[in-house]
Design a protein around this motif. Structure first.
Motif, PDB file in Angstrom:
ATOM      1  N   GLN A 182       0.839  -1.199   0.000  1.00 24.49           N
ATOM      2  CA  GLN A 182       0.000   0.000   0.000  1.00 24.49           C
ATOM      3  C   GLN A 182       0.879   1.256   0.000  1.00 24.49           C
ATOM      4  OE1 GLN A 182      -2.712   0.262   3.342  1.00 24.49           O
ATOM      5  NE2 GLN A 182      -4.010   1.731   2.255  1.00 24.49           N
ATOM      6  N   VAL A 216     -10.422   4.998  16.775  1.00 27.75           N
ATOM      7  CA  VAL A 216     -10.783   5.317  15.373  1.00 27.75           C
ATOM      8  C   VAL A 216     -10.044   6.573  14.916  1.00 27.75           C
ATOM      9  CG1 VAL A 216     -12.677   6.116  13.925  1.00 27.75           C
ATOM     10  CG2 VAL A 216     -13.031   4.193  15.477  1.00 27.75           C
ATOM     11  N   ALA A 217      -9.956   7.551  15.821  1.00 23.89           N
ATOM     12  CA  ALA A 217      -9.260   8.801  15.466  1.00 23.89           C
ATOM     13  C   ALA A 217      -7.767   8.531  15.289  1.00 23.89           C
ATOM     14  CB  ALA A 217      -9.489   9.830  16.570  1.00 23.89           C
ATOM     15  N   LEU A 261      -6.321   5.659  14.558  1.00 27.81           N
ATOM     16  CA  LEU A 261      -6.093   4.816  13.364  1.00 27.81           C
ATOM     17  C   LEU A 261      -6.118   5.667  12.099  1.00 27.81           C
ATOM     18  CD1 LEU A 261      -5.807   2.005  12.060  1.00 27.81           C
ATOM     19  CD2 LEU A 261      -8.309   1.849  12.060  1.00 27.81           C
ATOM     20  N   ALA A 262      -7.100   6.585  11.994  1.00 30.30           N
ATOM     21  CA  ALA A 262      -7.192   7.432  10.795  1.00 30.30           C
ATOM     22  C   ALA A 262      -5.957   8.332  10.711  1.00 30.30           C
ATOM     23  CB  ALA A 262      -8.466   8.272  10.859  1.00 30.30           C
ATOM     24  N   ARG A 283      -2.958   6.246   9.547  1.00 27.50           N
ATOM     25  CA  ARG A 283      -2.979   5.926   8.097  1.00 27.50           C
ATOM     26  C   ARG A 283      -2.691   7.188   7.281  1.00 27.50           C
ATOM     27  NH1 ARG A 283      -8.389   2.155   8.333  1.00 27.50           N
ATOM     28  NH2 ARG A 283      -7.361   0.126   8.721  1.00 27.50           N
ATOM     29  N   ASP A 284      -3.244   8.318   7.727  1.00 26.85           N
ATOM     30  CA  ASP A 284      -3.014   9.564   6.982  1.00 26.85           C
ATOM     31  C   ASP A 284      -1.530   9.927   7.042  1.00 26.85           C
ATOM     32  OD1 ASP A 284      -4.108  11.870   5.558  1.00 26.85           O
ATOM     33  OD2 ASP A 284      -3.368  12.998   7.294  1.00 26.85           O
ATOM     34  N   ARG A 289       0.790  10.627   3.919  1.00 26.10           N
ATOM     35  CA  ARG A 289       1.531  11.888   3.753  1.00 26.10           C
ATOM     36  C   ARG A 289       3.023  11.627   3.620  1.00 26.10           C
ATOM     37  NH1 ARG A 289      -0.940  13.425   8.410  1.00 26.10           N
ATOM     38  NH2 ARG A 289       1.075  13.960   9.331  1.00 26.10           N
TER      39      ARG A 289
END
Lengths: 142, 698, 146
Positions: free
Chosen positions: A28, A110-111, A113-114, A117-118, A122
């Motif tokens: 990925q 959830v916050a 994890l996002a 990933r971001d 980046r």
């Protein structure tokens, strides 16, 4: 003042856009890296060069709180890229770029994890931009 | 048993032969080469009848397994494999030396040493006592099993006997994997007391191994650690775990298991799994297994191709943090993503289609405070993005971009209070942008300079619907990688709206002498502030804070990256630095992180932490190392450590002490001391570092 | 029986008569020497010495040639064969009286599949023992009798 457009006529990177075919991604991270490289260097129409990129990504925790919770992460990335002439398969230029992106970790999975990933996405954007810059600044060499 | 007749070739200054006796006497720089074994001596006499060689020294025998034998006198079989050598020394893999009054080689396999000294330390005339040596009555080396067996062995350190064992078996230096004890480590820890960890390694066939490490501490904590690894044709797994019976916690047995694996599933797909279980929150940190404060067990499948990405992941969380209630946290999170990239023939440029589903589930069913503690969410997002670049002859690049994001939410057990319901909804978010870029290059005498100004005008919806509960975009970052992103929010719940002008300037200077400087400055100008972000992100207001990111690299040895976000009055919202500096005598790595307090990000107070770790090679053998993590806000050291290590060609000793000052209900401040000694020369995994080898001076 | 590596096969009774054949013979009465040239073969019992040129020195007693050969000097790819043993060299000096042969120049002594090469070979024909000198190189068989 000595500056001249690198992509302009007579510029040392004239014709470079669209001439590089980056090797097929396998993960990925490399998928995102290739996508950004194609955005910055153009999608290869009639490629003259091939480019292989070796990625090394590592995550380090810091900003340890009083109760030993890790509240900040740095995602470190190193990209070693090799430009080769597609015809002769001969190495034309080799460069290494590195940088890091950061994200905070909170009690909300959830916050976090996002954000994690971001940060990885980046990091790939930043590495691709640095590869592009390194190519442009050394475009006189190939 | 008729042995194969082999030919040997001999070179000497002179050869004398006599009739009828089948004897050959060679003398003067004699050298014999016979199926890989090379012998050099002053003189040999070979008797064809008895097929024996009598060799007078100094004798050097080097065989195929990189083993050197030095002796004064020897009587060997014709094939040089068996026989007796007097006052000989055998050197295995140029490392382990075994000296003996007599060496007997039999069946081309066993080498027996009598009255032996074994050591891998260099011995100098001026100081003949090696750092360590093993003296034993008899040593047998089995070339087939590649093991060395010691009878009545005494380990001496600097000539002083420190350890005696009637029987000892060690692998010879050519062995990569072998059953047996690994080097022990002495550990002492404020809470657990002092203990010796003695790992034992089992080779289970060619593709798997198991390491069991019993560890008993003076305060009665009995632990068995285990690591199991296995490689398959298409994948591999590793399991790390431990079970402890201690009187520190009220539980009768504490344990943890970390298992992960990767498999190639065919047609380019890769499968991964990662299981993390622990019996009680403080166990991992107290025993030094991991400093994770939240466990995430996950299973995922993905495949990446040039123009297509398919990925799916299911994660189960278990928080170990104080005060976290795993019933009201979304402990089950699932995502599936499909991305397709292509170049539309009609429009040109690059188009990206994305389809993604996301779901997270909270076990709690009641939400008394209407804080969304029982909310379960399923979201389906589809998007189409398109970008095309035009390159003008003057080197200017103009790009047109367009995108539309459609996010559908299905909520179960929304918040009870209707005004805060954030119930099912569909959000449509369009973007359009024009980007202008003009990279300029100056190839100077001393350096090349690249200047790249970028301006991007973005148009989008101008009002926030307020229908979506922001759960995945609470931790926002502003850095040089997302100056020109449509939405700087990490997730989907709070896509950045409003018309804005993204400005960025990157200046790069590469000197011909190996200095590289990279500087990026960015700022966002908004038509109106939709107040989507909290102030510590630097993205608030109609004019965002300044983003300044710099990187300075000097050759391969120095690398400093600093990223700061500050407003016009230079009050910093964020400032982060990473620095690495390595030379051949010292290494220094340092990080600094300053983050303004921000309740929305779960950071009630500012974060200001400096950390560094350094190692300084004081001399050829001694290296000092230290690490420190300091919290400026609470004016307190979080962690500190010191280490000293001695290394030469035959031994490596590491002594380190570290103290962690953090406290929580399950963990108290503790000091950890560890001493480990490794002897080189046994097993192939040497201790490395040729530059540490001892040199005889004078 | 062990692989034989003895090179003592040149043992030989040097008192037997010597018979020399060649394409051409020139005799020098004054020095009491004869020179055979062209495919010279000197035979003595089992032993054969062949060379491009052989100069024969006859033993002299109080100045008179006695017809007995004292020394043969062979040059020009000399080969000496005696049963299973053979030796080649650029030059050979066979002193019949002293029962000794000295061969010099790229000497190769072979016995069955064993071979010995060097710069100078001295063989005592009565005892069969010999000495090869000058960076001697040999290939020989080992093993075979365990």
């Amino acid at each position: 003042c000595g500056f001249e457009p690198v992509y302009g006529t007579g510029g040392s990177a004239e014709g470079l856009r669209g001439s590089i075919l980056v090797d097929e991604p396998t993960t990925q991270d490399s998928f995102n890296l290739v996508a950004q490289l194609e955005k910055r260097l153009g999608r290869a129409q009639a490629p003259v060069y091939g480019m292989s990129v070796t990625l090394k990504v590592e995550e380090k925790g810091l900003a340890i709180s009083g109760s030993n919770d890790i509240t900040r992460y740095n995602v470190l990335g190193i990209a070693v890229y090799v430009l080769r002439n597609l015809g002769s398969d001969e190495q034309v230029y080799k460069g290494t770029v590195n940088t890091f992106t950061a994200y905070s970790a909170s009690a909300q999975p959830v916050a976090t994890l996002a954000a994690k990933r971001d940060a990885s996405e980046r990091l790939m954007t930043a590495l691709a931009d640095k590869i592009t810059t390194d190519l442009l600044i050394n475009s006189g060499k190939f | 048993q008729q042995q194969a007749v082999e030919t040997a070739s001999l070179v000497a200054d002179s050869v004398v032969f006599a009739s009828g006796t089948q004897e050959l006497r060679a003398s003067g720089n004699v050298e014999i080469l016979q199926n890989g074994v090379r012998l050099r001596a002053q003189s040999i006499s070979y008797n064809g009848a008895t097929d024996t060689l009598v060799v007078t020294g100094p004798i050097y025998i080097i065989d195929k397994t990189d083993t050197l034998i030095v002796a004064d006198f020897a009587q060997l079989s014709g094939d040089l494999r068996d026989g007796v050598l007097k006052s000989a020394r055998v050197v295995y893999a140029r490392q382990l030396q075994v000296a003996a009054a007599e060496i007997r080689r039999t069946e081309g396999r066993y080498t027996q040493f009598y009255k032996t000294i074994a050591s891998s330390c260099h011995i100098c005339e001026s100081d003949p006592v090696p750092l360590w040596e093993i003296r034993s009555k008899r040593v047998v080396h089995d070339a087939t099993e590649r093991q060395i067996y010691f009878d009545e062995a005494t380990l001496r350190v600097l000539g002083v006997p420190v350890f005696y064992t009637p029987y000892l078996r060690l692998p010879d230096p050519s062995v990569k994997r072998s059953n047996g004890f690994l080097f022990p480590e002495l550990r002492s820890n404020g809470d657990l007391g002092v203990g010796l960890r003695t790992p034992y390694f089992f080779t289970l066939g060619d593709h798997a191994d198991l390491t069991l490490t019993p560890w008993v501490t003076s305060k009665g904590a009995r632990t068995l650690e285990a690591r199991y690894r296995q490689k398959f044709a298409k994948g591999e797994i590793e399991l790390n775990g431990a079970v402890t019976d201690d009187n520190v916690s009220n539980l009768d047995a504490r344990s943890y298991l970390f298992a992960d694996g990767t498999f190639a599933l065919g047609r380019g797909f890769t499968g991964k799994f990662d299981v993390e279980l622990v019996s009680d929150p403080g166990y991992l940190l107290l025993y030094g297994y991991s400093d994770k404060d939240i466990l995430d067990s996950a299973i995922s499948v993905d495949r990446a191709r040039r123009d297509e990405y398919i990925g799916a992941e299911l994660i189960h969380y278990k928080s170990l943090r104080d005060g976290d209630d795993n019933r009201t946290l979304p402990t089950l999170v699932g995502d599936a993503t499909y991305i397709k990239r292509f170049s539309p023939s009609s429009l040109g440029g690059i188009a990206t289609l994305t389809a993604q589903t996301h779901g997270h589930y909270r076990r709690a069913d009641a939400d008394p405070t209407s804080a969304g503690l029982s909310r379960d969410v399923v979201r389906i997002s589809t998007s189409a993005e398109w970008r095309r670049d035009w390159l003008w002859s003057n080197g200017m690049m103009v790009a047109a971009e367009g995108a539309i994001f459609i996010d559908g939410y299905k909520i179960r057990q929304p918040r009870a209070n209707p005004t805060l319901a954030f119930d099912d909804t569909v959000e449509v978010t369009p973007y359009a942008a024009i980007e202008w870029r003009w990279p300029m290059l100056r190839q100077g005498a001393r350096a090349n300079h690249l200047l790249e100004p970028v301006v991007q005008l973005v148009l989008s919806k101008n009002s926030v619907s307020g229908e979506v509960d922001n759960e995945d975009s609470l931790l926002v970052e502003f850095d040089e990688a997302n100056i020109f992103e449509f939405s700087r929010a990490p997730g989907v719940d709070n896509r950045e709206l409003g018309n804005r002008l993204n400005l960025g300037l990157t200046y790069t200077r590469e000197s011909h002498s190996g200095w590289k400087l990279g500087l990026t400055v960015g700022r966002i100008l908004r038509r109106d502030d939709l107040n989507q972000f909290s102030n510590s992100t630097g993205l608030t207001g109609s004019k965002s804070d300044w983003l300044v990111a710099a990187q300075l690299k000097v050759g391969e040895s120095f690398d400093l990256i600093n990223r700061a976000i500050f407003d016009d009055e230079f009050s910093f919202a964020r400032n982060e630095m990473r620095m690495g500096w390595t030379t051949d005598t010292f290494q220094l790595a340092s990080t600094f992180a300053w983050l303004e307090a921000d309740v929305a990000e779960g950071r009630p107070t500012d974060t200001s932490e400096l950390a560094f770790e350094g190692a300084y090679r004081v001399s050829r053998h001694w290296t000092l190392s230290s690490e420190l993590r300091y919290d400026f806000v609470n004016d307190r050291t979080t962690e500190a450590g010191l280490g000293i290590s001695y290394q030469n060609e035959c031994a490596k000793m590491d002594l380190s002490v570290s103290r962690r000052f953090t406290t929580s209900t399950s963990v108290s401040p503790t000091t950890d001391l560890s001493l480990s000694v490794q002897l080189a020369g046994f097993g192939a995994r040497g201790i490395g570092g040729g530059s540490f080898a001892r040199q005889c001076n004078g | 029986q062990g692989a034989s590596v003895a090179f003592g096969g040149l043992k030989h009774d040097a008192s037997q008569p010597v018979e020399i054949t060649a394409d051409e013979l020139t005799v020098d009465q004054a020095t009491g020497s004869a020179v055979f040239t062209g495919n010279v073969v000197a035979g003595q019992g089992e032993m054969r010495l062949s060379a491009g040129r052989v100069q024969v020195q006859y033993a002299t007693e109080n100045g008179q040639a006695t017809g007995r050969i004292d020394q043969l000097v062979a040059t020009g790819n000399v080969t000496l064969v005696n049963g299973a043993e053979a030796a080649e060299a650029e030059k050979a000096v066979y002193s019949v009286g002293g029962a000794q042969i000295v061969m010099t120049g790229n000497v190769i002594l072979t016995q069955g599949i064993n071979a010995l090469s060097g710069e100078k070979l001295t063989v005592d024909l009565t005892s069969g023992s010999g000495r090869m000198e000058g960076r001697v190189r040999t290939i020989f068989q080992t093993g075979g009798n365990k």
